[in-house]
Scaffold this motif. Structure first.
Motif, PDB file in Angstrom:
ATOM      1  N   TYR A 189      -4.437   5.923  -2.175  1.00 35.88           N
ATOM      2  CA  TYR A 189      -3.366   4.920  -2.148  1.00 35.88           C
ATOM      3  C   TYR A 189      -3.301   4.167  -3.470  1.00 35.88           C
ATOM      4  CZ  TYR A 189      -3.654   5.453   2.936  1.00 35.88           C
ATOM      5  OH  TYR A 189      -3.653   5.940   4.205  1.00 35.88           O
ATOM      6  N   THR A 190      -2.141   3.596  -3.755  1.00 36.35           N
ATOM      7  CA  THR A 190      -1.983   2.597  -4.805  1.00 36.35           C
ATOM      8  C   THR A 190      -1.777   1.265  -4.090  1.00 36.35           C
ATOM      9  OG1 THR A 190      -0.973   4.121  -6.373  1.00 36.35           O
ATOM     10  CG2 THR A 190      -0.528   1.775  -6.701  1.00 36.35           C
ATOM     11  N   TYR A 191      -2.564   0.249  -4.488  1.00 38.22           N
ATOM     12  CA  TYR A 191      -2.452  -1.084  -3.900  1.00 38.22           C
ATOM     13  C   TYR A 191      -1.836  -2.027  -4.926  1.00 38.22           C
ATOM     14  CZ  TYR A 191      -5.787   0.711  -0.487  1.00 38.22           C
ATOM     15  OH  TYR A 191      -6.403   1.446   0.490  1.00 38.22           O
ATOM     16  N   SER A 192      -0.896  -2.864  -4.503  1.00 41.79           N
ATOM     17  CA  SER A 192      -0.284  -3.871  -5.375  1.00 41.79           C
ATOM     18  C   SER A 192      -0.457  -5.242  -4.729  1.00 41.79           C
ATOM     19  CB  SER A 192       1.210  -3.592  -5.564  1.00 41.79           C
ATOM     20  OG  SER A 192       1.404  -2.314  -6.115  1.00 41.79           O
ATOM     21  N   PHE A 193      -0.992  -6.191  -5.506  1.00 39.83           N
ATOM     22  CA  PHE A 193      -1.196  -7.546  -5.006  1.00 39.83           C
ATOM     23  C   PHE A 193      -1.366  -8.487  -6.192  1.00 39.83           C
ATOM     24  CE2 PHE A 193      -5.211  -5.402  -5.336  1.00 39.83           C
ATOM     25  CZ  PHE A 193      -6.028  -6.320  -5.963  1.00 39.83           C
ATOM     26  N   PRO A 194      -1.069  -9.793  -6.015  1.00 39.54           N
ATOM     27  CA  PRO A 194      -1.277 -10.759  -7.092  1.00 39.54           C
ATOM     28  C   PRO A 194      -2.761 -10.938  -7.378  1.00 39.54           C
ATOM     29  CG  PRO A 194       0.057 -11.699  -5.309  1.00 39.54           C
ATOM     30  CD  PRO A 194      -0.475 -10.394  -4.837  1.00 39.54           C
ATOM     31  N   GLY A 195      -3.101 -11.313  -8.596  1.00 38.40           N
ATOM     32  CA  GLY A 195      -4.502 -11.533  -8.963  1.00 38.40           C
ATOM     33  C   GLY A 195      -5.151 -12.637  -8.149  1.00 38.40           C
ATOM     34  N   GLN A 196      -4.407 -13.629  -7.765  1.00 37.41           N
ATOM     35  CA  GLN A 196      -4.921 -14.733  -6.947  1.00 37.41           C
ATOM     36  C   GLN A 196      -4.676 -14.394  -5.486  1.00 37.41           C
ATOM     37  OE1 GLN A 196      -6.399 -17.648  -7.968  1.00 37.41           O
ATOM     38  NE2 GLN A 196      -6.370 -16.958 -10.059  1.00 37.41           N
ATOM     39  N   TYR A 197      -5.507 -13.529  -4.940  1.00 37.81           N
ATOM     40  CA  TYR A 197      -5.289 -13.028  -3.585  1.00 37.81           C
ATOM     41  C   TYR A 197      -6.582 -13.152  -2.800  1.00 37.81           C
ATOM     42  CZ  TYR A 197      -2.731  -9.990  -0.302  1.00 37.81           C
ATOM     43  OH  TYR A 197      -2.056  -9.487   0.769  1.00 37.81           O
ATOM     44  N   LYS A 242       0.861  -1.178   0.000  1.00 39.11           N
ATOM     45  CA  LYS A 242       0.000   0.000   0.000  1.00 39.11           C
ATOM     46  C   LYS A 242       0.899   1.230   0.000  1.00 39.11           C
ATOM     47  CE  LYS A 242      -2.845   1.851   3.519  1.00 39.11           C
ATOM     48  NZ  LYS A 242      -3.765   1.617   4.610  1.00 39.11           N
ATOM     49  N   GLU A 243       0.796   2.039  -1.042  1.00 40.92           N
ATOM     50  CA  GLU A 243       1.636   3.224  -1.172  1.00 40.92           C
ATOM     51  C   GLU A 243       0.744   4.462  -1.247  1.00 40.92           C
ATOM     52  OE1 GLU A 243       4.731   5.127  -4.428  1.00 40.92           O
ATOM     53  OE2 GLU A 243       3.977   3.103  -4.732  1.00 40.92           O
ATOM     54  N   ILE A 244       1.024   5.446  -0.406  1.00 45.25           N
ATOM     55  CA  ILE A 244       0.238   6.678  -0.409  1.00 45.25           C
ATOM     56  C   ILE A 244       0.571   7.499  -1.656  1.00 45.25           C
ATOM     57  CG2 ILE A 244       1.875   7.981   0.993  1.00 45.25           C
ATOM     58  CD1 ILE A 244      -1.619   8.478   1.857  1.00 45.25           C
ATOM     59  N   LYS A 245      -0.440   7.953  -2.361  1.00 46.97           N
ATOM     60  CA  LYS A 245      -0.259   8.764  -3.568  1.00 46.97           C
ATOM     61  C   LYS A 245      -0.632  10.221  -3.319  1.00 46.97           C
ATOM     62  CE  LYS A 245       1.380   5.956  -6.510  1.00 46.97           C
ATOM     63  NZ  LYS A 245       2.714   6.176  -7.018  1.00 46.97           N
TER      64      LYS A 245
END
Length: 89
Positions: A34-42, A20-23
């Motif tokens: 925020y920008t969220y990054s995660f795998p598609g299978q989450y 989770k990165e604050i934009k």
């Protein structure tokens, strides 16, 4: 069953946790984003047979009626509110 989406969302151990990165923040803008990054299978989900078998059925070959089954809901919300380690025995 499902879970809240966040840093503690269940995932396969081989995947990194949610990033989770604050934009935008209140310091410079009247909003927080925020920008969220995660795998598609989450998180919790159901894998189709083709997920693990090249000859298995894919989603478009599975009828919705095959996914609906009778169920029974056991409401333990009061017991869990009193003890977050509560479990059915």
């Amino acid at each position: 069953m499902s879970h809240e989406f966040g840093e503690n969302t269940p995932r396969w151990p081989g995947f990194e946790p949610l990033k989770k990165e604050i934009k935008l923040d209140f310091d410079h803008y009247p909003v927080k984003a925020y920008t969220y990054s995660f795998p598609g299978q989450y998180g919790t989900h159901v894998d189709v047979p083709a997920h693990a078998d090249k000859t298995g059925r894919t989603l478009e070959k599975i009828q919705l009626k095959e996914c609906v089954m009778p169920l029974c809901v056991i409401d333990c919300s009061q017991k869990v509110a009193e003890n977050n380690d509560y479990s059915l025995k």
